[in-house]
Design a protein around this motif. Structure first.
Motif, PDB file in Angstrom:
ATOM      1  N   MET A 121       0.845  -1.198   0.000  1.00  0.00           N
ATOM      2  CA  MET A 121       0.000   0.000   0.000  1.00  0.00           C
ATOM      3  C   MET A 121       0.873   1.238   0.000  1.00  0.00           C
ATOM      4  O   MET A 121       1.762   1.400   0.822  1.00  0.00           O
ATOM      5  N   GLU A 180       1.493   4.960   0.940  1.00  0.00           N
ATOM      6  CA  GLU A 180       1.003   5.694   2.104  1.00  0.00           C
ATOM      7  C   GLU A 180       1.338   7.171   1.922  1.00  0.00           C
ATOM      8  O   GLU A 180       2.079   7.538   1.006  1.00  0.00           O
ATOM      9  N   GLU A 215     -18.967  -0.967  -3.375  1.00  0.00           N
ATOM     10  CA  GLU A 215     -19.528  -1.806  -2.313  1.00  0.00           C
ATOM     11  C   GLU A 215     -20.837  -1.230  -1.754  1.00  0.00           C
ATOM     12  O   GLU A 215     -21.523  -1.884  -0.971  1.00  0.00           O
ATOM     13  N   GLY A 231     -21.436  -8.669   2.027  1.00  0.00           N
ATOM     14  CA  GLY A 231     -20.369  -7.675   2.084  1.00  0.00           C
ATOM     15  C   GLY A 231     -20.714  -6.291   1.574  1.00  0.00           C
ATOM     16  O   GLY A 231     -19.901  -5.387   1.660  1.00  0.00           O
ATOM     17  N   ARG A 232     -21.929  -6.142   1.038  1.00  0.00           N
ATOM     18  CA  ARG A 232     -22.303  -4.802   0.625  1.00  0.00           C
ATOM     19  C   ARG A 232     -22.621  -3.949   1.843  1.00  0.00           C
ATOM     20  O   ARG A 232     -22.956  -4.476   2.914  1.00  0.00           O
ATOM     21  N   ILE A 233     -22.562  -2.634   1.671  1.00  0.00           N
ATOM     22  CA  ILE A 233     -22.797  -1.706   2.782  1.00  0.00           C
ATOM     23  C   ILE A 233     -23.785  -0.654   2.308  1.00  0.00           C
ATOM     24  O   ILE A 233     -23.690  -0.158   1.184  1.00  0.00           O
ATOM     25  N   ASP A 256     -25.091   2.902   1.933  1.00  0.00           N
ATOM     26  CA  ASP A 256     -24.491   4.237   2.038  1.00  0.00           C
ATOM     27  C   ASP A 256     -25.240   5.064   3.070  1.00  0.00           C
ATOM     28  O   ASP A 256     -26.455   5.248   2.962  1.00  0.00           O
ATOM     29  N   ASP A 315     -17.042   2.357  -8.527  1.00  0.00           N
ATOM     30  CA  ASP A 315     -15.632   2.705  -8.731  1.00  0.00           C
ATOM     31  C   ASP A 315     -15.281   2.666 -10.216  1.00  0.00           C
ATOM     32  O   ASP A 315     -14.578   1.783 -10.688  1.00  0.00           O
ATOM     33  N   ASP A 374      -6.386   0.733  -4.687  1.00  0.00           N
ATOM     34  CA  ASP A 374      -6.424   0.654  -6.146  1.00  0.00           C
ATOM     35  C   ASP A 374      -7.686   1.280  -6.713  1.00  0.00           C
ATOM     36  O   ASP A 374      -7.729   1.704  -7.854  1.00  0.00           O
ATOM     37  N   TYR A 396     -15.662   6.098   5.330  1.00  0.00           N
ATOM     38  CA  TYR A 396     -16.206   5.642   6.613  1.00  0.00           C
ATOM     39  C   TYR A 396     -16.914   6.779   7.326  1.00  0.00           C
ATOM     40  O   TYR A 396     -16.351   7.855   7.521  1.00  0.00           O
ATOM     41  N   PHE A 438     -17.542  12.320   9.247  1.00  0.00           N
ATOM     42  CA  PHE A 438     -18.099  13.246  10.243  1.00  0.00           C
ATOM     43  C   PHE A 438     -16.985  14.123  10.825  1.00  0.00           C
ATOM     44  O   PHE A 438     -17.127  15.332  10.970  1.00  0.00           O
ATOM     45  N   LYS A 489     -13.652   1.701  18.917  1.00  0.00           N
ATOM     46  CA  LYS A 489     -12.687   1.565  17.841  1.00  0.00           C
ATOM     47  C   LYS A 489     -13.421   1.417  16.517  1.00  0.00           C
ATOM     48  O   LYS A 489     -14.567   1.010  16.449  1.00  0.00           O
ATOM     49  N   GLY A 537     -15.813   3.036  11.148  1.00  0.00           N
ATOM     50  CA  GLY A 537     -17.124   2.786  10.581  1.00  0.00           C
ATOM     51  C   GLY A 537     -18.220   2.908  11.624  1.00  0.00           C
ATOM     52  O   GLY A 537     -19.396   2.845  11.317  1.00  0.00           O
ATOM     53  N   ILE A 538     -17.807   3.098  12.846  1.00  0.00           N
ATOM     54  CA  ILE A 538     -18.728   3.070  13.974  1.00  0.00           C
ATOM     55  C   ILE A 538     -19.605   4.322  14.016  1.00  0.00           C
ATOM     56  O   ILE A 538     -19.131   5.421  14.262  1.00  0.00           O
ATOM     57  N   ILE A 539     -20.901   4.142  13.786  1.00  0.00           N
ATOM     58  CA  ILE A 539     -21.805   5.297  13.814  1.00  0.00           C
ATOM     59  C   ILE A 539     -22.439   5.473  15.182  1.00  0.00           C
ATOM     60  O   ILE A 539     -22.800   6.569  15.569  1.00  0.00           O
TER      61      ILE A 539
END
Lengths: 396, 396
Positions: free
Chosen positions: B1, B3, B193, B206-208, B210, B235, B264, B299, B304, B361, B364-366
């Motif tokens: 990756m 960075e 996704e 595995g989809r999320i 929005d 994408d 990617d 995320y 936010f 942690k 993604g935590i709303i």
């Protein structure tokens, strides 16, 4: 002048008011895009676990933590990458000892894997990665239900919906949300001295431009309501009576300004069976309430006080709103003396932990409302606060 | 990756951003009823004195204070009432020694009078009042210009208009107010996704869903803007590029979520000449900005944070808004450790002078966003705060 025989203590009047009102039963189902600032009508329970499965919390390699326990920088462990997936996809590969699946953040942890090795912790050549450090079981894995568990209450009835509340609803699969209908609030302004437009000649001869209507419309909107304006009426007893009756039929709450005292021209209270009339608040003492109708002062600073001390709470009761006040603690920059027996509303400018009282005499004074951004109260049994004393400020 | 080679310090990136943006010049003239929450485009100067003349601050008798100096309860002074006026009217009588005019609150003080005796301090029989106590010159008189003086700045450019601000404008004769045009903010969500509606099958694979779109629309509205949604894009490099170009032409600011890192599939930053990319903030590090376009995380908790630390200030700059943050001081209920070199955004629950950190942690935590009602920051050079330490909380 007739005067109030007895002033009802502030809190006593407030509980009479709140006991008299019933929460609105009507619920509207609105799209999430239209729900900002609306009041949630019922608890929201999550229909799903979020995440719905154990998933990668970082980009990296899903593997068996046990396989990495011996990994050291001077003695890396080699692991074979057997699958690689794109965002939103799922690997059907089974992770056996010595193998890994490349995952993007959010991807489901494949069968057999129990940890994710961060991408930058691995050196990759072809389909082999060299692991330099051990990974603990569960590391970099967001566990199923870790954010929200199925059946958990995520938002409580009465929540005033914020952007992040809409986001959680959306993420749990909701497209709409059930909110309370906005309370309809009729606004009636009375007083023959009032004019609606600027007229210098009229002003110089004692007329006053009505400013209560625009202020009350704004306050009603700020506190969950839908204002409906019935106009500025002259001191005509018959006409005022008719409009109050009509407004009461058409609204959940009615606000009448002017006519709350006992002057010869103060009619409004004659059309309402008042549960209280005259309370210990200062300014704004002559407020009356009954039959879903507030009879309020004519002076803007008194009206503003009456709104914050009574009407705001009535609106919150009608929709069942929680947390509708922002209360902060602050140190007073100067002494606030107050009269015993009065529940005094003192405007302050809150800044960085301090509260500066903005006191100007006269209940017609609007500039103090503009300079201030909150208020403190001094209850009936207190003679006020000392300089430096810590007080609770309600921001507006 | 790949960075980030170097993370730009938070404040440095913020000043690059604010220097790059220019305040919107467009001004709209809106009626006072439509101005709540809008941002004042210029200072407002009062065209009149308020009150426009010396007037009665209570109901009572306008008279010469000197005539009452000898008044005592056991030896009242008798004064003759020579005129009596209704609300909004003016007395043309001249108050000579030994005479008075009956006035209602707000009435012009008649010629010759210099004080008002409160109605309840006088005993009246026919047209004679008995004064029981002396009145000081100026007593119960609201002096000309006492609330607002002609030529005085009553509201400053950048004020976010509140109900009381509208009231003062109205009372000074204004019917409209000049406010800044709302910044138009294009919102583009990217990520193959992502799905827009609940689909349990897709979620389990595995989809999320929005949730950034509805959150950002709400945040933009909260901070003076007009959101315009350009959809959830897969994408697809070409498509994303086209939509970003179009949105930039049609808006003052563009927010693109997803594609800010170097995965990617992270294309968005290729279409923007970024002035910075990667800052010390945590969460939300991969934020980029250039050409009035923010390239943001995918995320929600990172988005936010990026909104509050950067986008909010950009919107305020575009409209020249002042006082758009509510900052309070609070005592931490527990220790907040933080990593050196990171400008950490820590969500807290503020209540009654205390701040409880809400740390979960995962970016993604709303649910942590929903539990919290504000944030504190830990700058790069700090390792955090101790339990009980006093910190500044920004409420949201």
């Amino acid at each position: 002048m007739r005067e109030f025989k007895k002033l009802t203590p502030y809190r006593e009047a407030l509980s009479i008011l709140l006991n008299d009102l019933t929460e609105i039963a009507d619920v509207e189902e609105v799209s999430l895009d239209d729900a900002l600032g609306r009041v949630l009508a019922e608890d929201v329970v999550s229909p799903i676990d979020s995440p719905p499965f154990d998933r990668a919390a970082v980009d990296g390699y899903g593997l068996r933590a046990e396989d990495t326990f011996q990994a050291r920088e001077y003695s890396p462990v080699k692991i074979k990458v057997i699958d690689e997936i794109a965002a939103g996809e799922e690997s059907r590969a089974k992770v056996e000892p010595g193998t890994a699946v490349k995952l993007l953040t959010g991807a489901k942890i494949p069968e057999g894997a129990n940890a994710v090795l961060m991408q930058e912790m691995a050196e990759r050549k072809g389909n082999i990665i060299r692991v330099l450090r051990p990974v603990a079981p569960g590391q970099n894995v967001a566990m199923k239900g870790e954010d929200v568990r199925k059946g958990e209450v995520v938002l409580r009835k009465g929540q005033i919906l914020r952007p992040q509340d809409l986001a959680i609803l959306k993420s749990l699969g909701f497209r709409t949300v059930r909110v309370k209908r906005k309370p309809r609030v009729g606004i009636i302004i009375t007083g023959s001295e009032l004019i609606e437009e600027f007229d210098e000649e009229a002003l110089m001869h004692g007329r006053i431009i009505d400013s209560n209507s625009v202020m009350l419309k704004g306050l009603v909107k700020q506190y969950f309501g839908e204002p409906r304006f019935y106009g500025v009426l002259p001191d005509d007893e018959k006409k005022i009576g008719e409009v109050i009756r009509k407004a009461r039929e058409e609204n959940d709450l009615v606000l009448v300004t002017g006519g709350s005292a006992f002057g010869d021209m103060d009619f409004a209270h004659r059309f309402v069976n008042l549960l209280f009339h005259g309370t210990t608040i200062k300014p704004g003492r002559p407020i009356g309430y009954g039959e879903r109708t507030f009879v309020m002062s004519g002076y803007p600073a008194a009206v503003f006080t009456q709104f914050h001390l009574y009407v705001k709470h009535a609106l919150a009761k009608l929709v069942g709103a929680r947390d509708y006040e922002v209360k902060v603690r602050a140190k007073l920059t100067e002494r606030v003396p107050s009269q015993l027996g009065r529940y005094e509303f003192v405007k302050v400018r809150y800044e960085n932990g301090t509260a500066k009282p903005i006191r100007k005499k006269g209940s017609g004074i609007i500039s103090a409302l503009v300079e201030s951004n909150g208020y403190i109260v001094v209850p009936e049994d207190s003679e006020g606060y000392l300089e430096g004393e810590s007080v609770e400020v309600v921001l507006y």
